[in-house]
Every structure is written in C-alpha cells, then in structure tokens.
Design a protein around this motif. Sequence first.
Motif, PDB file in Angstrom:
ATOM      1  N   SER A 105      -7.183   8.332   2.382  1.00 38.05           N
ATOM      2  CA  SER A 105      -7.958   7.068   2.791  1.00 38.05           C
ATOM      3  C   SER A 105      -6.956   5.925   2.934  1.00 38.05           C
ATOM      4  O   SER A 105      -7.284   5.378   3.889  1.00 38.05           O
ATOM      5  N   LEU A 106      -6.153   6.026   2.105  1.00 35.96           N
ATOM      6  CA  LEU A 106      -5.183   4.794   2.039  1.00 35.96           C
ATOM      7  C   LEU A 106      -4.399   4.878   3.261  1.00 35.96           C
ATOM      8  O   LEU A 106      -3.913   3.909   3.966  1.00 35.96           O
ATOM      9  N   ARG A 107      -3.746   6.021   3.465  1.00 41.63           N
ATOM     10  CA  ARG A 107      -3.056   6.256   4.646  1.00 41.63           C
ATOM     11  C   ARG A 107      -3.681   6.111   6.105  1.00 41.63           C
ATOM     12  O   ARG A 107      -3.004   5.422   6.897  1.00 41.63           O
ATOM     13  N   ILE A 108      -4.780   6.424   6.047  1.00 48.96           N
ATOM     14  CA  ILE A 108      -5.820   6.142   7.399  1.00 48.96           C
ATOM     15  C   ILE A 108      -5.833   4.395   7.458  1.00 48.96           C
ATOM     16  O   ILE A 108      -5.610   4.080   8.550  1.00 48.96           O
ATOM     17  N   GLU A 109      -6.140   3.819   6.612  1.00 49.05           N
ATOM     18  CA  GLU A 109      -6.206   2.459   6.490  1.00 49.05           C
ATOM     19  C   GLU A 109      -4.742   1.824   6.916  1.00 49.05           C
ATOM     20  O   GLU A 109      -4.863   0.800   7.621  1.00 49.05           O
ATOM     21  N   ILE A 110      -3.707   2.274   6.517  1.00 48.23           N
ATOM     22  CA  ILE A 110      -2.280   1.992   6.587  1.00 48.23           C
ATOM     23  C   ILE A 110      -2.139   2.032   8.183  1.00 48.23           C
ATOM     24  O   ILE A 110      -1.582   1.013   8.718  1.00 48.23           O
ATOM     25  N   ALA A 141       0.793  -0.925  -0.050  1.00 48.84           N
ATOM     26  CA  ALA A 141      -0.017  -0.159   0.061  1.00 48.84           C
ATOM     27  C   ALA A 141       0.944   1.243  -0.056  1.00 48.84           C
ATOM     28  O   ALA A 141       0.498   2.265  -0.787  1.00 48.84           O
ATOM     29  N   ARG A 142       1.888   1.244   0.645  1.00 54.48           N
ATOM     30  CA  ARG A 142       2.858   2.405   0.733  1.00 54.48           C
ATOM     31  C   ARG A 142       3.480   2.512  -0.611  1.00 54.48           C
ATOM     32  O   ARG A 142       3.560   3.834  -1.112  1.00 54.48           O
ATOM     33  N   ARG A 143       3.897   1.362  -1.404  1.00 57.48           N
ATOM     34  CA  ARG A 143       4.245   1.694  -2.703  1.00 57.48           C
ATOM     35  C   ARG A 143       3.227   2.283  -3.500  1.00 57.48           C
ATOM     36  O   ARG A 143       3.883   2.925  -4.362  1.00 57.48           O
ATOM     37  N   LEU A 144       2.246   1.978  -3.405  1.00 60.83           N
ATOM     38  CA  LEU A 144       1.029   2.357  -4.076  1.00 60.83           C
ATOM     39  C   LEU A 144       0.890   3.697  -4.072  1.00 60.83           C
ATOM     40  O   LEU A 144       0.598   4.654  -5.074  1.00 60.83           O
ATOM     41  N   LEU A 145       0.956   4.320  -2.690  1.00 56.98           N
ATOM     42  CA  LEU A 145       0.888   5.721  -2.403  1.00 56.98           C
ATOM     43  C   LEU A 145       1.933   6.388  -3.183  1.00 56.98           C
ATOM     44  O   LEU A 145       1.822   7.541  -3.579  1.00 56.98           O
ATOM     45  N   ALA A 146       3.412   5.869  -3.174  1.00 58.26           N
ATOM     46  CA  ALA A 146       4.514   6.332  -3.808  1.00 58.26           C
ATOM     47  C   ALA A 146       4.215   6.579  -5.102  1.00 58.26           C
ATOM     48  O   ALA A 146       4.526   7.472  -6.013  1.00 58.26           O
ATOM     49  N   ALA A 147       3.416   5.614  -5.884  1.00 62.85           N
ATOM     50  CA  ALA A 147       3.050   5.627  -7.319  1.00 62.85           C
ATOM     51  C   ALA A 147       2.202   6.805  -7.810  1.00 62.85           C
ATOM     52  O   ALA A 147       2.265   7.278  -8.791  1.00 62.85           O
ATOM     53  N   GLY A 148       1.276   7.353  -6.885  1.00 63.55           N
ATOM     54  CA  GLY A 148       0.547   8.593  -7.033  1.00 63.55           C
ATOM     55  C   GLY A 148      -0.935   8.172  -7.051  1.00 63.55           C
ATOM     56  O   GLY A 148      -1.317   7.461  -8.105  1.00 63.55           O
ATOM     57  N   LEU A 149      -1.641   8.815  -6.363  1.00 65.14           N
ATOM     58  CA  LEU A 149      -2.996   8.718  -6.085  1.00 65.14           C
ATOM     59  C   LEU A 149      -3.757  10.127  -6.012  1.00 65.14           C
ATOM     60  O   LEU A 149      -2.844  10.891  -5.721  1.00 65.14           O
ATOM     61  N   ASP A 150      -4.834  10.317  -6.350  1.00 67.83           N
ATOM     62  CA  ASP A 150      -5.365  11.577  -6.090  1.00 67.83           C
ATOM     63  C   ASP A 150      -5.337  11.769  -4.700  1.00 67.83           C
ATOM     64  O   ASP A 150      -5.376  10.985  -3.739  1.00 67.83           O
ATOM     65  N   GLU A 151      -5.841  13.031  -4.276  1.00 68.02           N
ATOM     66  CA  GLU A 151      -5.487  13.413  -2.858  1.00 68.02           C
ATOM     67  C   GLU A 151      -6.421  12.713  -1.814  1.00 68.02           C
ATOM     68  O   GLU A 151      -6.116  12.118  -0.882  1.00 68.02           O
TER      69      GLU A 151
END
Length: 81
Positions: A38-43, A23-33
């Motif tokens: 939401s992903l950071r909260i779940e992490i 999930a952290r790698r996915l965040l680094a790849a770029g998502l909308d804000e």
Amino acid sequence: MLETIIKNSLDVVDRTERLIDAARRLLAAGLDEFEAYSLRIEIEKLTDVVLVMDEAARLLRRTFELRPEIARYTIVNSTVH
C-alpha cells in the motif's frame, strides 16, 4: 502574486519529495507485506503528482519570465472575475 504561487508550488514539491523519502525509509525499516504494498502504491502516486506539479510550476515561471506582459493581463483578468 504569480511569483508567490510559483514559490509555494515549488515548496509543496520539496515537502512532498521529503515525505516520499521518509516513506521509503519506513519501507526499508520493515512493514508487513500488505502495508508495504500500500505504501509503495502511494509513493508512486505522490511521485507522479510531484513530477507534474514541478514541471507545471517551472513552465509557469519560464512563461512569465519570457513574457512578463502576460502577468499583467492575468492579474486584470483575475480582478474582473
């Protein structure tokens, strides 16, 4: 039986840690804000759960290593219930 519970708990911890890394790698790849937030909260939630579960499994293992007679009473108690 207890060793199986402890082993499986630690396996779940390992899998969840790999999921958090992905999930952290996915965040680094770029998502909308919003998706990134939401992903950071779940992490954060998963990380908290993993830390608690890891500590509980290790404490359970230490307890039964130090006092193996507890395992025998636990199995008898489970059978009765």
